[in-house]
Write a protein that holds these residues in place. Structure first.
Motif, short mmCIF file in Angstrom:
data_model
loop_
_atom_site.label_atom_id
_atom_site.label_comp_id
_atom_site.label_asym_id
_atom_site.label_seq_id
_atom_site.Cartn_x
_atom_site.Cartn_y
_atom_site.Cartn_z
N LEU A 1 77.87 28.34 33.85
CA LEU A 1 79.11 27.64 34.19
C LEU A 1 78.90 26.14 34.24
O LEU A 1 77.78 25.65 34.44
N LEU A 2 79.99 25.41 34.05
CA LEU A 2 79.98 23.96 34.15
C LEU A 2 80.22 23.58 35.61
O LEU A 2 81.23 23.96 36.19
N ARG A 3 79.27 22.85 36.19
CA ARG A 3 79.38 22.45 37.60
C ARG A 3 80.01 21.09 37.77
O ARG A 3 80.89 20.90 38.61
N ARG A 4 79.55 20.10 37.01
CA ARG A 4 80.13 18.75 37.13
C ARG A 4 79.95 17.96 35.85
O ARG A 4 79.12 18.29 35.00
N VAL A 5 80.78 16.92 35.76
CA VAL A 5 80.72 15.98 34.65
C VAL A 5 80.34 14.62 35.22
O VAL A 5 80.96 14.16 36.19
N SER A 6 79.33 13.97 34.65
CA SER A 6 78.90 12.66 35.12
C SER A 6 79.20 11.62 34.05
O SER A 6 78.71 11.72 32.92
N VAL A 7 80.02 10.64 34.43
CA VAL A 7 80.40 9.56 33.51
C VAL A 7 79.63 8.31 33.93
O VAL A 7 79.76 7.86 35.07
N PRO A 8 78.81 7.74 33.05
CA PRO A 8 78.00 6.57 33.43
C PRO A 8 78.86 5.33 33.67
O PRO A 8 79.88 5.12 33.00
N GLY A 9 78.41 4.51 34.61
CA GLY A 9 79.15 3.30 34.95
C GLY A 9 79.31 2.36 33.79
O GLY A 9 80.36 1.72 33.63
N GLN A 10 78.28 2.25 32.93
CA GLN A 10 78.39 1.33 31.80
C GLN A 10 79.51 1.75 30.86
O GLN A 10 80.17 0.89 30.24
N ALA A 11 79.75 3.05 30.73
CA ALA A 11 80.84 3.52 29.87
C ALA A 11 82.20 3.23 30.50
O ALA A 11 83.17 2.93 29.80
N LEU A 12 82.27 3.31 31.83
CA LEU A 12 83.53 3.04 32.53
C LEU A 12 83.92 1.57 32.44
O LEU A 12 85.09 1.23 32.63
N ARG A 13 82.95 0.72 32.16
CA ARG A 13 83.23 -0.72 32.07
C ARG A 13 83.43 -1.19 30.63
O ARG A 13 83.56 -2.39 30.37
N ARG A 14 83.47 -0.26 29.69
CA ARG A 14 83.68 -0.63 28.29
C ARG A 14 85.17 -0.86 27.99
O ARG A 14 86.04 -0.31 28.68
N ARG A 15 85.43 -1.68 27.00
CA ARG A 15 86.78 -1.84 26.50
C ARG A 15 87.12 -0.61 25.67
O ARG A 15 86.25 -0.03 25.01
N THR A 16 88.35 -0.20 25.68
CA THR A 16 88.74 1.00 24.93
C THR A 16 90.04 0.76 24.17
O THR A 16 90.87 -0.06 24.54
N ARG B 1 77.76 13.34 30.66
CA ARG B 1 76.82 14.45 30.63
C ARG B 1 77.38 15.58 31.48
O ARG B 1 78.03 15.34 32.50
N TYR B 2 77.11 16.82 31.06
CA TYR B 2 77.57 17.99 31.79
C TYR B 2 76.39 18.64 32.50
O TYR B 2 75.31 18.77 31.92
N GLU B 3 76.62 19.06 33.74
CA GLU B 3 75.62 19.82 34.49
C GLU B 3 76.00 21.30 34.43
O GLU B 3 77.08 21.69 34.87
N LEU B 4 75.11 22.12 33.88
CA LEU B 4 75.37 23.54 33.68
C LEU B 4 74.49 24.38 34.58
O LEU B 4 73.28 24.14 34.67
N TRP B 5 75.09 25.38 35.24
CA TRP B 5 74.36 26.29 36.11
C TRP B 5 74.24 27.65 35.45
O TRP B 5 75.24 28.23 35.01
N ALA B 6 73.03 28.18 35.40
CA ALA B 6 72.79 29.50 34.81
C ALA B 6 72.74 30.56 35.90
O ALA B 6 72.49 30.25 37.07
N PRO B 7 72.97 31.83 35.55
CA PRO B 7 72.92 32.90 36.55
C PRO B 7 71.59 33.03 37.28
O PRO B 7 71.55 33.48 38.42
N ASP B 8 70.49 32.62 36.63
CA ASP B 8 69.18 32.74 37.28
C ASP B 8 68.88 31.58 38.23
O ASP B 8 67.78 31.48 38.79
#
Length: 274
Positions: free
Chosen positions: A163-178, A131-138
């Motif tokens: 602007l894009l502030r941060r990207v959050s990668v969930p732990g369950q996705a990091l533990r998946r086989r790829t 998920r992306y965290e987006l910051w608006a000018p307001d």
């Protein structure tokens, strides 16, 4: 390239830099693309690197990636053993159309916001359900799934000054086989197609992400592994206008590669290879 229309550079923006935004501004992070082409509409640059955003923050919930995290820092990150998807980060860094020298400046957020079909940080984050965290000018903040951010070739959902502030990668996705496959015309060339399949540890599902060959990322999801015919039909069923055309490949060529690599990924995950 010299940007001869720039009259000012904001070197020390406030912590919430959107308040500085005005027409003719551009956010500056690595600048590897910004300085590579003429930007006649720009008058000011606002330097985000001065804000000191932490590049990588492992948490109980997963991994947070600051938008100004460099490709070099992402590649060098020591992945915990339990994060089986860790090798995908390195493979995605190696998919950049650039030398390792550019990695010192190029940023994760910059590659995502440039929103080119072959952007490897887009492939990575969509495949891992980020998920992306987006910051608006307001001063407002919104969150969006990585899959929904890019809408076409060099197009995304960012509003002016956002602007894009941060990207959050969930732990369950990091533990998946790829499993992943990528095709280029040359060893260090731009990706013609880049496919990633992921699967739960011990599971029989499949999440297949198709990028580079399409103008925006596509994800095909299955609760259980499909057979070869079903997967082929689903790839063929993607809208004809979605396939990208440039000197690296025609839409038909890219569709053919996607079918071939999708089946290879299906077989790899069926066989239980990591």
């Amino acid at each position: 390239m010299d940007l001869n229309t720039i009259t000012d550079v904001i070197r020390r923006p406030p912590e919430r830099p959107g308040a500085e935004w005005r027409q003719g501004d551009a956010w500056l992070a690595g600048g590897t693309w910004l300085y590579s082409a003429e930007q006649p509409e720009l008058r000011r640059l606002i330097d985000l690197t001065a804000l000191g955003w932490t590049p990588l923050v492992p948490t109980y919930a997963g991994l947070e990636i600051g938008a100004t995290c460099t490709v070099r820092d992402l590649y060098a990150f020591p992945w915990p053993i339990g994060w089986t998807a860790g090798h995908l980060f390195r493979s995605s860094c190696e998919a950049f159309l650039s030398s390792f020298k550019v990695w010192n400046a190029a940023t994760v957020g910059g590659n995502i916001c440039l929103s080119l079909p072959a952007g490897p940080m887009i492939t990575l984050t969509v495949a891992l359900q980020a998920r992306y965290e987006l910051w608006a000018p307001d001063g407002s903040v919104r969150f969006v799934d990585a899959l929904d951010f890019v809408t076409g070739d060099h197009r995304n959902i960012l509003a002016p000054g956002e602007l894009l502030r941060r990207v959050s990668v969930p732990g369950q996705a990091l533990r998946r086989r790829t499993a992943h496959r990528r095709f280029t015309l040359t060893r260090l060339g731009r990706s013609t197609v880049f496919l990633v399949g992921t699967q739960r540890q011990g599971g029989n599902d499949l999440q297949l992400t198709v990028t580079a060959g399409t103008t925006r990322p596509v994800r095909l999801g299955y609760d259980s592994l499909p057979d070869a015919r079903t997967l082929r039909q689903d790839v063929d069923g993607l809208p004809a206008g979605l396939w990208f055309a440039d000197p690296n490949g025609t839409p038909d060529h890219r569709r053919h590669l996607a079918r071939h690599f999708a089946e290879e990924i299906r077989r790899e995950l069926t066989a239980g290879d990591l």
